[in-house]
Write an enzyme that holds these catalytic residues in place. Structure first.
Site, short mmCIF file in Angstrom:
data_model
loop_
_atom_site.label_atom_id
_atom_site.label_comp_id
_atom_site.label_asym_id
_atom_site.label_seq_id
_atom_site.Cartn_x
_atom_site.Cartn_y
_atom_site.Cartn_z
N TYR A 1 -45.79 19.59 -124.69
CA TYR A 1 -46.81 18.74 -124.06
C TYR A 1 -46.42 18.39 -122.62
CZ TYR A 1 -50.69 15.48 -123.72
OH TYR A 1 -51.86 14.88 -123.33
N HIS B 1 -47.22 8.41 -117.92
CA HIS B 1 -47.23 8.15 -119.37
C HIS B 1 -45.96 8.71 -119.99
CE1 HIS B 1 -51.77 7.28 -120.14
NE2 HIS B 1 -51.30 6.63 -119.10
N LYS C 1 -53.51 21.80 -121.08
CA LYS C 1 -52.69 22.82 -120.42
C LYS C 1 -53.39 23.61 -119.30
CE LYS C 1 -48.77 22.19 -122.23
NZ LYS C 1 -48.71 20.86 -121.63
N PRO D 1 -58.90 22.58 -124.66
CA PRO D 1 -58.32 21.46 -123.91
C PRO D 1 -57.35 20.57 -124.70
CG PRO D 1 -60.64 21.05 -124.37
CD PRO D 1 -60.35 22.43 -124.83
N TYR E 1 -54.87 10.79 -129.60
CA TYR E 1 -55.43 12.00 -130.22
C TYR E 1 -55.72 11.63 -131.67
CZ TYR E 1 -53.96 14.87 -126.25
OH TYR E 1 -53.83 15.42 -125.00
P1 RFL Z 1 -61.98 26.52 -111.73
O1 RFL Z 1 -61.69 25.07 -111.64
O2 RFL Z 1 -63.00 26.99 -112.68
O3 RFL Z 1 -62.38 26.99 -110.26
C1 RFL Z 1 -62.90 28.28 -109.99
C2 RFL Z 1 -63.74 28.20 -108.74
O4 RFL Z 1 -64.23 29.52 -108.42
C3 RFL Z 1 -65.59 29.42 -108.07
N1 RFL Z 1 -66.26 30.72 -108.30
C4 RFL Z 1 -66.62 31.57 -107.33
N2 RFL Z 1 -66.50 31.51 -106.01
C5 RFL Z 1 -66.98 32.55 -105.29
N3 RFL Z 1 -67.59 33.63 -105.84
C6 RFL Z 1 -67.72 33.75 -107.18
N4 RFL Z 1 -68.31 34.80 -107.74
C7 RFL Z 1 -67.22 32.68 -107.98
N5 RFL Z 1 -67.18 32.45 -109.33
C8 RFL Z 1 -66.59 31.26 -109.50
C9 RFL Z 1 -66.14 28.31 -108.94
O5 RFL Z 1 -67.32 27.74 -108.40
C10 RFL Z 1 -64.96 27.33 -108.93
O6 RFL Z 1 -65.06 26.39 -107.88
O7 RFL Z 1 -60.64 27.37 -112.04
P2 RFL Z 1 -59.13 27.08 -111.58
O8 RFL Z 1 -59.06 26.75 -110.10
O9 RFL Z 1 -58.34 28.21 -112.10
O10 RFL Z 1 -58.71 25.74 -112.33
C11 RFL Z 1 -58.61 25.71 -113.73
C12 RFL Z 1 -58.93 24.29 -114.25
O11 RFL Z 1 -60.16 23.89 -113.70
C13 RFL Z 1 -59.00 24.25 -115.78
O12 RFL Z 1 -57.96 25.02 -116.34
C14 RFL Z 1 -58.88 22.81 -116.33
O13 RFL Z 1 -59.95 22.02 -115.92
C15 RFL Z 1 -58.80 22.80 -117.87
N6 RFL Z 1 -58.78 21.46 -118.45
C16 RFL Z 1 -57.61 20.72 -118.49
N7 RFL Z 1 -56.48 21.20 -117.95
C17 RFL Z 1 -55.32 20.45 -117.94
O14 RFL Z 1 -54.29 20.95 -117.43
N8 RFL Z 1 -55.28 19.16 -118.46
C18 RFL Z 1 -56.37 18.59 -119.02
O15 RFL Z 1 -56.32 17.43 -119.41
C19 RFL Z 1 -57.61 19.38 -119.09
N9 RFL Z 1 -58.71 18.88 -119.63
C20 RFL Z 1 -59.94 20.92 -119.01
C21 RFL Z 1 -59.88 19.61 -119.61
C22 RFL Z 1 -61.15 21.62 -118.99
C23 RFL Z 1 -62.28 21.07 -119.54
N10 RFL Z 1 -63.49 21.84 -119.45
C24 RFL Z 1 -64.77 21.33 -119.27
C25 RFL Z 1 -63.43 23.28 -119.33
C26 RFL Z 1 -61.00 19.05 -120.16
C27 RFL Z 1 -62.20 19.78 -120.16
C28 RFL Z 1 -63.38 19.12 -120.84
C1 PHB Z 2 -58.87 14.41 -120.23
O1 PHB Z 2 -58.52 13.28 -119.86
O2 PHB Z 2 -59.89 14.96 -119.80
C2 PHB Z 2 -58.04 15.14 -121.23
C3 PHB Z 2 -56.81 14.62 -121.57
C4 PHB Z 2 -56.03 15.27 -122.52
C5 PHB Z 2 -56.50 16.43 -123.09
C6 PHB Z 2 -57.73 16.97 -122.72
C7 PHB Z 2 -58.50 16.31 -121.79
O3 PHB Z 2 -55.74 17.05 -124.03
#
Ligand code: RFL
Ligand code: PHB
Length: 390
Positions: free
Chosen positions: A385, A74, A298, A294, A202
């Protein structure tokens, strides 16, 4: 007899898997301990937008093939205010783009690569606990298949997410937490329907923020700002689609294809940073050390830059016998984290409806007008971004 490895990694999310893959490539042994099953980890629908720096790091780790083939590049994004869309042209303003490729797919690629290389992972590891990390000989204990286990290691990487055990294992006096909780959440829906637009939209709307995102040309991801008290059962798919339509501009409303949800969930919005990120031989990376709302996309990208700094530091330690990278890890990672925190907080503040909207709303409108009419302001948004360098 305890097992032995160089780096014990706790958590098999993107941080832990990526770190393990990069270390293995450079001959550094590691074992991952994960609380859940691989299937459970893959079911969590999260990030969708990947910065070029994270794309490059995944490519370096040898897991870029499918992302390069299937990811959508994109060159810009759309911001819709009061039913009128404006485009932020990342490519023209910064020379850079972002890639749309789901976290689920990244995790799957990393899991497959790890399995193919035979690098050890212990899923369904319960009661995982880091010990003795203030000394030279850390140990991780856990329970698996009803048996107690232990891993002796040189370092522990805490990649266990916001609710993990590593941050909680640090003596309270040696860590400071910074936090902001927002007075709303995001209700997300995933569906096998074509996206309403080629780029993300957005949306700032008086009914609340909305986001039109995607995972592919046939799979859409939509979000609605919602109350924290909202009950997911009160949101059958029809209600979600009706509410989304109200917040869309006319063109997007006409283009919207609805369908059954594959997943629907509510996520709270939070800014959080723990300082420092190093405690002797325990290092926090990714969501274990910080959370962003989110809105700026980031979270996963910050996890990638933490992993980059930690990986470089561990290579320096093992190959050049220098602790300098480890000593600087926390400060280097935090310098980038705080800028992403600022950007995510700012994007959230700019686009959501707040309880005291009268004044806030005027500030938002003025700032948006400035962004749409000033190349410098638009460039500042675009530069953040697409991702600051690491
Ligand atoms: P995770 O993915 O939470 O993984 C951590 C892992 O550790 C395990 N765990 C344990 N294992 C053993 N013993 C324990 N006591 C434990 N406790 C926990 C868990 O089961 C899990 O498997 O962290 P990690 O690896 O640091 O990754 C971070 C990302 O997952 C997170 O920052 C992103 O998903 C955030 N996020 C987004 N980030 C972006 O860069 N671009 C996006 O578009 C974006 N959109 C989002 C998002 C997060 C969202 N939510 C639901 C939080 C959209 C959403 C809706
Ligand atoms: C997503 O596709 O889950 C998403 C994309 C952009 C954002 C947050 C979440 O800023």
């Amino acid at each position: 007899m305890p097992m032995r490895t160089q780096v014990a990694i706790i958590g098999a999310g993107p941080s832990g898997l990526l770190l393990g893959q990069l270390l293995h490539k450079h001959g550094i042994d590691n074992i991952i301990l994960e609380r859940h099953t691989p299937e459970y980890v893959l079911e969590r629908i999260r990030a969708g937008v990947i910065e070029q720096g994270a794309v490059d790091l995944l490519t370096e780790a040898g897991v870029g093939e499918r992302m390069h083939a299937e990811g959508l590049v994109h060159d810009g994004t759309q911001i819709c205010v009061d039913g009128v869309r404006h485009r932020i042209d990342f490519k023209a303003l910064t020379g850079k783009s972002v890639t749309v490729y789901g976290q689920t797919e990244i995790t799957r690629d990393l899991m497959d690569a790890r399995r193919a290389l035979g690098i050890p992972s212990i899923y369904e590891a319960y009661d995982v606990a880091p010990h003795d990390f203030s000394g030279q000989h850390p140990r991780v204990t856990y329970r698996h298949d009803g048996k107690e286990g232990a891993i002796d290691c040189d370092f522990i990487a805490g990649c266990d997410g916001f609710h993990g055990v590593c941050r909680k294992s640090v003596p309270p006096g040696s860590i400071k937490n910074y936090e902001r909780v927002y007075p709303f959440g995001w209700l997300g829906l995933l569906s096998d329907t074509p996206p309403v637009s080629e780029e993300l939209i957005y949306i700032r709307h008086q009914l609340g923020f909305a986001l039109c995102s995607m995972r592919s040309t046939t799979r859409s991801r939509y979000y609605l700002q919602c109350s924290l008290a909202e009950d997911i059962d009160a949101w059958p798919d029809e209600r979600f689609w009706e509410e989304l339509k109200l917040r869309l501009d006319d063109e997007a409303r006409a283009a919207l294809v609805t369908g059954p949800s594959l997943e629907k969930s509510i996520a709270p919005l939070r800014s959080f940073v723990a300082e420092p990120l190093r405690f002797g031989r325990l290092f926090l990376a990714g969501d274990a050390g910080h959370i962003v709302p989110p809105t700026g996309a980031k979270g996963l990208n910050l996890a990638a830059s933490d992993v980059y700094y930690l990986w470089q530091a561990l290579i320096e330690f093992y190959k050049q016998k220098s602790s300098a990278g480890l000593d600087h890890y926390s400060a280097r990672a935090l310098a980038r984290i705080w800028k992403a925190e600022r950007f995510s907080w700012w994007m959230t503040t700019l686009l959501h409806t707040f309880p005291d909207q009268a004044f806030e709303g005027k500030m938002q409108a003025a700032e948006l007008d400035y962004i749409f009419n000033s190349r410098s302001a638009a460039t500042a948004l675009a530069e953040n971004y697409v991702g600051l360098p690491f």
